[in-house]
Design an enzyme around this catalytic site. Sequence first.
Site, PDB file in Angstrom:
ATOM      1  N   TYR A 101      -1.652  -1.264  10.447  1.00 44.23           N
ATOM      2  CA  TYR A 101      -1.816  -1.539   9.009  1.00 44.23           C
ATOM      3  C   TYR A 101      -0.545  -1.137   8.256  1.00 44.23           C
ATOM      4  CZ  TYR A 101      -3.935  -1.409   4.343  1.00 44.23           C
ATOM      5  OH  TYR A 101      -4.219  -1.606   3.018  1.00 44.23           O
ATOM      6  N   SER A 118       0.878  -1.180   0.000  1.00 42.67           N
ATOM      7  CA  SER A 118       0.000   0.000   0.000  1.00 42.67           C
ATOM      8  C   SER A 118       0.906   1.216   0.000  1.00 42.67           C
ATOM      9  CB  SER A 118      -0.857   0.010   1.265  1.00 42.67           C
ATOM     10  OG  SER A 118      -1.359   1.310   1.522  1.00 42.67           O
TER      11      SER A 118
HETATM   12  P1  NAD Z   1     -11.920  -6.151   0.539  1.00 41.27           P
HETATM   13  O1  NAD Z   1     -12.262  -6.202   1.987  1.00 41.27           O
HETATM   14  O2  NAD Z   1     -12.938  -5.630  -0.426  1.00 41.27           O
HETATM   15  O3  NAD Z   1     -11.441  -7.605   0.048  1.00 41.27           O
HETATM   16  C1  NAD Z   1     -10.547  -8.388   0.796  1.00 41.27           C
HETATM   17  C2  NAD Z   1     -10.972  -9.847   0.687  1.00 41.27           C
HETATM   18  O4  NAD Z   1     -10.008 -10.644   1.424  1.00 41.27           O
HETATM   19  C3  NAD Z   1     -12.338 -10.135   1.312  1.00 41.27           C
HETATM   20  O5  NAD Z   1     -13.170 -10.802   0.381  1.00 41.27           O
HETATM   21  C4  NAD Z   1     -12.017 -11.028   2.506  1.00 41.27           C
HETATM   22  O6  NAD Z   1     -13.024 -11.996   2.773  1.00 41.27           O
HETATM   23  C5  NAD Z   1     -10.712 -11.666   2.071  1.00 41.27           C
HETATM   24  N1  NAD Z   1      -9.943 -12.167   3.224  1.00 41.27           N
HETATM   25  C6  NAD Z   1      -9.746 -11.545   4.408  1.00 41.27           C
HETATM   26  N2  NAD Z   1      -9.056 -12.334   5.237  1.00 41.27           N
HETATM   27  C7  NAD Z   1      -8.782 -13.480   4.538  1.00 41.27           C
HETATM   28  C8  NAD Z   1      -8.094 -14.669   4.870  1.00 41.27           C
HETATM   29  N3  NAD Z   1      -7.567 -14.853   6.086  1.00 41.27           N
HETATM   30  N4  NAD Z   1      -7.993 -15.640   3.927  1.00 41.27           N
HETATM   31  C9  NAD Z   1      -8.554 -15.474   2.700  1.00 41.27           C
HETATM   32  N5  NAD Z   1      -9.233 -14.357   2.350  1.00 41.27           N
HETATM   33  C10 NAD Z   1      -9.350 -13.376   3.265  1.00 41.27           C
HETATM   34  O7  NAD Z   1     -10.574  -5.303   0.451  1.00 41.27           O
HETATM   35  P2  NAD Z   1      -9.820  -4.539  -0.760  1.00 41.27           P
HETATM   36  O8  NAD Z   1      -9.960  -3.088  -0.540  1.00 41.27           O
HETATM   37  O9  NAD Z   1     -10.164  -5.126  -2.069  1.00 41.27           O
HETATM   38  O10 NAD Z   1      -8.324  -4.882  -0.361  1.00 41.27           O
HETATM   39  C11 NAD Z   1      -7.566  -5.909  -0.983  1.00 41.27           C
HETATM   40  C12 NAD Z   1      -6.108  -5.702  -0.633  1.00 41.27           C
HETATM   41  O11 NAD Z   1      -5.691  -4.416  -1.081  1.00 41.27           O
HETATM   42  C13 NAD Z   1      -5.818  -5.736   0.867  1.00 41.27           C
HETATM   43  O12 NAD Z   1      -4.567  -6.397   1.079  1.00 41.27           O
HETATM   44  C14 NAD Z   1      -5.676  -4.272   1.242  1.00 41.27           C
HETATM   45  O13 NAD Z   1      -4.844  -4.080   2.357  1.00 41.27           O
HETATM   46  C15 NAD Z   1      -5.045  -3.730  -0.028  1.00 41.27           C
HETATM   47  N6  NAD Z   1      -5.194  -2.290  -0.213  1.00 41.27           N
HETATM   48  C16 NAD Z   1      -6.444  -1.748  -0.272  1.00 41.27           C
HETATM   49  C17 NAD Z   1      -6.559  -0.375  -0.448  1.00 41.27           C
HETATM   50  C18 NAD Z   1      -7.902   0.309  -0.530  1.00 41.27           C
HETATM   51  O14 NAD Z   1      -7.938   1.533  -0.425  1.00 41.27           O
HETATM   52  N7  NAD Z   1      -8.984  -0.432  -0.716  1.00 41.27           N
HETATM   53  C19 NAD Z   1      -5.411   0.429  -0.546  1.00 41.27           C
HETATM   54  C20 NAD Z   1      -4.163  -0.170  -0.482  1.00 41.27           C
HETATM   55  C21 NAD Z   1      -4.062  -1.544  -0.318  1.00 41.27           C
END
Ligand code: NAD
Length: 257
Positions: free
Chosen positions: A154, A141
């Site tokens: 985080y 991130s």
């Molecule tokens: P989201 O919550 O929409 O999706 C994450 C998915 O991961 C969910 O479906 C959840 O059920 C699954 N998950 C959680 N724990 C798990 C586990 N132990 N085993 C298997 N699956 C699991 O989130 P997102 O925003 O799409 O984020 C995805 C990735 O991107 C994450 O790593 C997040 O840190 C990263 N990220 C997101 C953002 C943002 O602004 N959305 C920014 C930077 C990084």
Amino acid sequence: MRLKDKVALITGSGSGIGKSTALLFANEGACVIVNDLSEEKGVETVKEIEDMGGNAIFIQADVTNPASVQSMVNMIIDQFGRIDILFNNAGISGVGRLHEIEADAWDRIMAVNVKGVFLPSKYALPYMMERKSGSIINMSSCIAEIGLALRASYAATKGAVLALTKSMQVDYAPYNIRVNALLPGTIITPFVEDYLKNSYDDPEEAVEGLKKRQLSGDLGRPEDVARAALFLASDEAKFMMGSPLYIDGGVVSGKNA
Ligand code: NAD
């Protein structure tokens, strides 16, 4: 068809960025293994891929659990014989200043966001090494590079993922395996919607504040990150090794005065 006949495992692809990437990869010809903790969400991603004529299966596994991840990798190898692309995407949020964070919450976010990159990589790598081919994409991130309020736990996980990516790349370059990291800014997904709800009295107002942080003046969409993942997964990125790729509306590089 930039990923024709590639076998791609995407963790956490029942929602948000992972789901959007699963749809895009399938549209580009990959056979996608949709992984998630939630069966309901994972099955829905597979259904959407099948509805558009793509190829996908769902495997429920918890990326923090070694036996669960090992059995998922074994199932993929039994069925497809290889893993060409591993996108370590699953992640959870953590909110609060350091002294307010419970030790259990710290352990949980470290487990999902860091061990959850380690385990799928650990079990998939021997098969990639055998074939001298593979692309691993780790979800970091932009918070790995900048300090943001209330996000200490985080940030620690995403910094760890970035450091891990660089060292993994050195170890596996001799096997023709590329390991790169994605560094998104704020992307509108259920993850961010929950974070806003839990952190602010007025989430709408918070979104307006967040938008001002980007030079783009708007937040990102899951598709913006999916397209960057597609680039890293494809042979077009063959000279990208151990790189952090920012998709952040200019948050890291610029300063919105
Ligand atoms: P989201 O919550 O929409 O999706 C994450 C998915 O991961 C969910 O479906 C959840 O059920 C699954 N998950 C959680 N724990 C798990 C586990 N132990 N085993 C298997 N699956 C699991 O989130 P997102 O925003 O799409 O984020 C995805 C990735 O991107 C994450 O790593 C997040 O840190 C990263 N990220 C997101 C953002 C943002 O602004 N959305 C920014 C930077 C990084």
